[in-house]
Motif scaffolding. Sequence first.
Motif: not given
Length: 574
Positions: A164-167, A154-162, A26-36
Motif C-alpha cells: 500500500w505504501i509503495f503504491t 493472503d498477504l501478511s499485515c506487513q506485506q499489505k502495508t508495504e 511492476t516487478q517490485m509489486n509482483v515480488k511483494l505479492l509473491g507472484m514472481e
Amino acid sequence: MKCLRTQPELSGSEELLRRARSQEATQMNVKLLGMEGDRDIQFLLQGGDLLKVRSPSWKKTRYFRLQEDCKTMWHESKKTFKSKQTFSLDDISAVRMGRQSEGLRKYTEEQVEGRCFSIMFKGRRKNLDLIASSEEEAKQWVNSLERIISNISDLSCQQKTEHWIFTCLRKADKNKDDKLSQSEVKNFLRLINIDVDDDYADMIFQKCDTSKSGYLAGGEIEHFYDLLTHREEIDVIYGEYAKTTSCMSPENLVEFLMKEQREKATLADAHAIIEKYEPDEHVKAKKLLSKDGFLMYLHHPEASILNPDHREVHQDMSQPLNQYFISSSHNTYLMEDQLKGPSSTEAYVRALLKGCRCVELDCWDGSDDEPVIYHGYTLTSKILFKDAIKAVKEYAFKTSDYPVILSLENHCSVEQQRVMARHMSSILGSALVTAPMGDGMPANFPSPEKLKGKFIIKGKRLNKLEAIFASEEAPADETDVTEEEESNDEDDQEEEEKRKKKKKQKLAKELSDMVIYCKSVHFHGFEDAVRNLSFYEMSSFKEGKAMKLAEESGEEDPGQIALLCQCLLSVGTK
C-alpha cells in the motif's frame, strides 16, 4: 474560459525512462505479492480485448489490463473527458463464470455461455458483464483474477502495508523521478489519509532532507514516514511489557494480552502472533516480538478490543425462533430508489451475502404466465419470480446457515400463485419447510439451530395450521390475499374501508399450504391478538404505528407493558 491543458508529450528518451521505471515498479509489486514468474499475473499485466455488455444494443469492445500496482484494473473508455477507467481488485466481491448475472442472461444467447463471465463488486457499483473471444480465454481471465485476489487477501499485515505504501508513493511521485518534493509529500499524505498541519509537515520534511536537495529519496522517505506515524503512547505500553532484551518475550506478550486486552491467552497464542507479525527474521528466530512487530499486531483486526469469542456465533441458538432479532430487508429486489430504480436478482444476492435472513418478494402477474417482482404502480423494472428464487437458493447460506424467511407481498391471480408455488417447490426442494417439524401440532417455533439450511414462507394462509391435524377440513378464513402494512394513523380509517370494499382476491391452496410458521394476519388490537391468534400468526406495522401502540398501551396500564412486549413478539413488526 480556460483552455483544457493536456499532458506534454515525452521525448523518446523520456518515454524509455518512464517505461523502465514503470517496469521496475511492476516487478517490485509482483515480488511483494509473491507472484514472481506467475503465469496468471503475467496474463493480466498483458491484458486483452473483451466485449463489454450493457444491453441488447450496447456491446462494445474494451481493452482491459492490470496496472503496475498489481491491484488496479484499467480499461479504456470512449466517454468524453474520461478516456480511462479503473477499479480496484479490493472492490471485487466475486468473479462468476458463465451467464450467471441478470444482464448476461437477458442480453446474450445461450451459445456464448462458455465465453461469458461477470465481475461482481462490493457496495452498489454495477456488475461488469464481459464476453471473451473463446472459452479458454474466459477461463483464463476468471482463474487469473481469482488467483490474484486470493493472493492479495493472503498477504501478511506487513506485506499489505508495504504494498500500500509503495503504491501511494508511486502515485504521489508525479514526475516519476523516484524523489518527492514538498508538494508531492503533501499529496502522499492525502493518499494515506494522514491529515497534518502544513507547517508541521514542512518541519518534518526539512528534518528528513539531510541532503539539503529540496527532495526526499530512499531512506529519507522512510525516515519521514516513521516520524510522521510515531505513536508515543505505543512506546510507553511496549516499554512496560518488553522486559527481555528490549523485546517482548512470549511470556511478556501473554501478560499484555491478559492484562490489557482481557483475553484468555496462552503461550501458543503468543508464539502464533510473533510468527505472524514480527517483520525481523532474526528477532522472530529468537521467539521475540519487536516494537515494529507489536505495532503490526495492533493495526490488525485480531487486536480489536471486541471479545474474540464473538467472532463466531456464540449465543444460544436453541431457543424458539421468535426469541431472536432477525436481520430483515424491505423491498429487497430494488438496487436504487423505489420509484424508478432497477429491480435485480443481484439485490437479493447482496442482501444475503451481508447476512440478511428475511427477504421480501413483491409478486405481480407477468406475461407468459410467469409472475414478476417489482414495486407495484411505479416505474421500477421487473424481474422474473423464478429468477429471484434461483438467486435466493444459490446464495441463501453462503454467509450463514440459519433459516431464510421469504416474505411474500402477493398481488398475483390464483393461476400465477400456483406457478409461484411450483417454482418454489421445484427450485428450493427439500430445503423448503412445507409441514410442521416434529410430530403433532407444534406449540412454539422451532429454533434457528433446528431450522438451519431451511426456507420459511411468510404470507397469507386460508386456514389455521391446526387444520392440518383436524379430522375434517376446517373452513377457510375470509381474507384478502395481499399482505399490507397496518395503517399508520386512525385518520386512515377511510382508506381501510375502501380496501375492505375492494373485491377480495382469492388465494391458491398450493401457495397457502406452504405457509407454516409465518402466517400474515391483520391486527385488531393486543387483546384480540392474545385471545385469538396462534403463535405462528403475525402482523406487519409501520414504525410510527408500532411506537404509537407502545405509548398508548403504556399509558393505559403500566402492567400492560409486559403483555405488549409479548404481543409484539407474537405478531412481529416491520
